[in-house]
Each structure stands twice: as C-alpha cells, then as structure tokens.
Design a protein around this motif. Structure first.
Motif, PDB file in Angstrom:
ATOM      1  N   LYS A   2     -14.129 -12.118   2.827  1.00 59.57           N
ATOM      2  CA  LYS A   2     -15.492 -11.637   2.699  1.00 59.57           C
ATOM      3  C   LYS A   2     -15.591 -10.189   3.175  1.00 59.57           C
ATOM      4  CE  LYS A   2     -17.637 -16.150   3.459  1.00 59.57           C
ATOM      5  NZ  LYS A   2     -18.561 -16.929   4.305  1.00 59.57           N
ATOM      6  N   ASN A   3     -16.320  -9.383   2.404  1.00 63.17           N
ATOM      7  CA  ASN A   3     -16.597  -8.028   2.825  1.00 63.17           C
ATOM      8  C   ASN A   3     -17.941  -7.998   3.526  1.00 63.17           C
ATOM      9  OD1 ASN A   3     -14.483  -6.110   1.909  1.00 63.17           O
ATOM     10  ND2 ASN A   3     -14.914  -7.055  -0.073  1.00 63.17           N
ATOM     11  N   GLN A 111      -9.135  -3.443  -2.698  1.00 64.97           N
ATOM     12  CA  GLN A 111     -10.500  -3.884  -2.381  1.00 64.97           C
ATOM     13  C   GLN A 111     -10.656  -4.381  -0.949  1.00 64.97           C
ATOM     14  OE1 GLN A 111     -11.825  -6.670  -5.396  1.00 64.97           O
ATOM     15  NE2 GLN A 111     -11.734  -5.151  -7.017  1.00 64.97           N
ATOM     16  N   TYR A 112      -9.702  -4.079  -0.091  1.00 58.13           N
ATOM     17  CA  TYR A 112      -9.812  -4.499   1.309  1.00 58.13           C
ATOM     18  C   TYR A 112     -10.680  -3.540   2.111  1.00 58.13           C
ATOM     19  CZ  TYR A 112      -8.508  -6.472   5.825  1.00 58.13           C
ATOM     20  OH  TYR A 112      -8.551  -7.073   7.069  1.00 58.13           O
ATOM     21  N   THR A 179     -12.713  -3.872  10.830  1.00 60.14           N
ATOM     22  CA  THR A 179     -13.546  -2.977  11.633  1.00 60.14           C
ATOM     23  C   THR A 179     -14.609  -2.383  10.725  1.00 60.14           C
ATOM     24  OG1 THR A 179     -11.758  -2.408  13.171  1.00 60.14           O
ATOM     25  CG2 THR A 179     -13.557  -0.822  12.961  1.00 60.14           C
ATOM     26  N   MET A 180     -15.818  -2.197  11.229  1.00 56.70           N
ATOM     27  CA  MET A 180     -16.888  -1.582  10.456  1.00 56.70           C
ATOM     28  C   MET A 180     -17.577  -0.501  11.269  1.00 56.70           C
ATOM     29  SD  MET A 180     -20.265  -3.269   8.597  1.00 56.70           S
ATOM     30  CE  MET A 180     -21.236  -3.389  10.104  1.00 56.70           C
ATOM     31  N   GLU A 197     -15.832  -0.149   5.950  1.00 56.56           N
ATOM     32  CA  GLU A 197     -15.261  -1.364   6.523  1.00 56.56           C
ATOM     33  C   GLU A 197     -13.837  -1.532   6.033  1.00 56.56           C
ATOM     34  OE1 GLU A 197     -15.132  -5.716   4.913  1.00 56.56           O
ATOM     35  OE2 GLU A 197     -17.192  -5.063   5.211  1.00 56.56           O
ATOM     36  N   GLY A 198     -12.965  -1.981   6.916  1.00 56.30           N
ATOM     37  CA  GLY A 198     -11.591  -2.235   6.507  1.00 56.30           C
ATOM     38  C   GLY A 198     -10.676  -2.333   7.703  1.00 56.30           C
ATOM     39  N   THR A 199      -9.429  -1.891   7.532  1.00 58.59           N
ATOM     40  CA  THR A 199      -8.504  -1.901   8.648  1.00 58.59           C
ATOM     41  C   THR A 199      -8.952  -0.877   9.683  1.00 58.59           C
ATOM     42  OG1 THR A 199      -7.035  -0.195   7.739  1.00 58.59           O
ATOM     43  CG2 THR A 199      -6.610  -2.487   7.078  1.00 58.59           C
TER      44      THR A 199
END
Length: 223
Positions: A2-3, A111-112, A179-180, A197-199
């Motif tokens: 989920k994003n 798309q991550y 992380t966001m 948002e992502g790594t």
C-alpha cells in the motif's frame, strides 16, 4: 504494498473537511513548534550528485546563512500551474491511481517511491468556529490523520524551510518500512502540499532537491 500517499490523498479532502478533535488536539499543533537541531541539520544535507546546480540559502539556528548547491542533473521538472512544479529523477513516470485518476502523482519505475502534489484554496476547506484557513490549520489536520494511521511507527511535525518559504513538515515511518515526508506551505491565498514516500534513502536524497526546486514557475527551479 500500500502507498500511504495514495491512501491519504483519496481521503485528504474529507480529512480537511473535518477539524482535528479529541484529547490529541494539542499534539496536532506540533508543526508550530520551534525548529529542532535535528531538522536544521537535515535541511542542510548535502546532495548526492554534482553537475547542473541550483542554489538556495538555508539558515540553521545559531549559525550564519550559508548556500548549499543541489544538483539537478538527471532530473526533470514536473507539475502543473495550480499545484506547483518540482524536479524528480528522469526515470520517474506518471502514476495513475485507478481510484483517484485526477490527482497528480509521479513514481519510480517500480512504483515503490511516489510523490504527490496538491493545493487547497479556502473554498475547499470547511472551517469550524474560531478556525482560520492557512498552512498551519491544514498541517495540523494532516498530522492528526497520520497519527491515527494504525500502521505508522513514528510521526513528528516540525517547522522547516522549503523553497524559500516557511513551511510545516510531517515526517513519518510505517510498519512496511516506508518513510514519508510531507511539506505544507502557503503562498498568497493558496496552501500547497508536497509529499514523498518510499525508502528512507530515496526520501532523504530527494529532500534537498524538493526543497530547492519546488516553485510555481514551470521552467525555473525554485521560483
């Protein structure tokens, strides 16, 4: 996977239409807190690449103003007039959310990692008695929403410099390892939201690029 940006943007307008409430309301004022040493250090983090550059002055509490150069090599400028523009890696692509296709997203090829731009005018936000429309109000409501997310493992709201403006920054981590960072700033009568948002590594490496490239000019970073 989920994003969080996708989930939050779908319900963002409804979140803005209701005021933060309950015993946690005082905590949602955290974005108005004085900048911390941690934030000051992160704001001046060095970029990871070096060629075409843009410059912006950053000020750390207790120190003099200094100029940090951020590379825009291997980036492209994306956005719209009504939500602003920002530079992202060249290999990032338009991301279309099936449940909210009109929102503006860009993502890494896998798309991550995903970024989101939005803006809000006073007529989009319902104000309760005693409330004043502005970046602080929206930041407080967004922070309250993140705090209520059962999958968040940490969340902090602080003040930060962003694109030459004073902004509110929400920093959060989630149980899936993501992380966001979400900036909320106001120019004139419009409040802008910039999210990534992502790594952790991707978010931190793009932070100075976003901070110095976001603006309302389609061609010139930082303007």
């Amino acid at each position: 996977m989920k994003n969080k940006i996708l989930l939050s943007s779908v319900t963002l307008l409804s979140a803005l239409m209701v005021a933060a409430c309950g015993n946690g309301e005082k905590k949602t004022a955290e974005p108005a807190a004085a900048p911390t040493t941690e934030v000051a250090k992160e704001t001046t983090a060095a970029p990871t690449t070096t060629t075409q550059t843009t410059t912006a002055k950053t000020t750390t509490p207790g120190t003099s103003s200094e100029t940090k150069k951020v590379s825009l090599e291997d980036t492209k400028r994306v956005g719209k007039d009504n939500i602003g523009y920002v530079n992202v890696p060249k290999d990032w692509v338009v991301f279309k959310a099936s449940n909210n296709p009109d929102n503006f997203y860009y993502s890494s090829p896998d798309q991550y990692n995903i970024m989101y731009l939005e803006s809000y005018s006073k007529d989009k936000v319902k104000l309760n008695d005693g409330e004043t429309f502005g970046a602080e109000l929206i930041a407080n409501r967004l922070l309250n929403g993140v705090k209520n997310d059962k999958e968040q493992t940490s969340v902090q709201g602080v003040k930060a410099d962003f694109a030459g403006e004073k902004a509110y920054l929400i920093k959060a981590t989630f149980s899936d390892g993501k992380t966001m960072f979400e900036w909320i700033l106001q120019k004139g009568d419009i409040v802008y939201v910039v999210s990534i948002e992502g790594t952790e590594d991707m978010v931190k490496s793009l932070r100075p690029v976003f901070e110095q490239s976001w603006g309302l000019n389609a061609k010139t970073p930082g303007q």
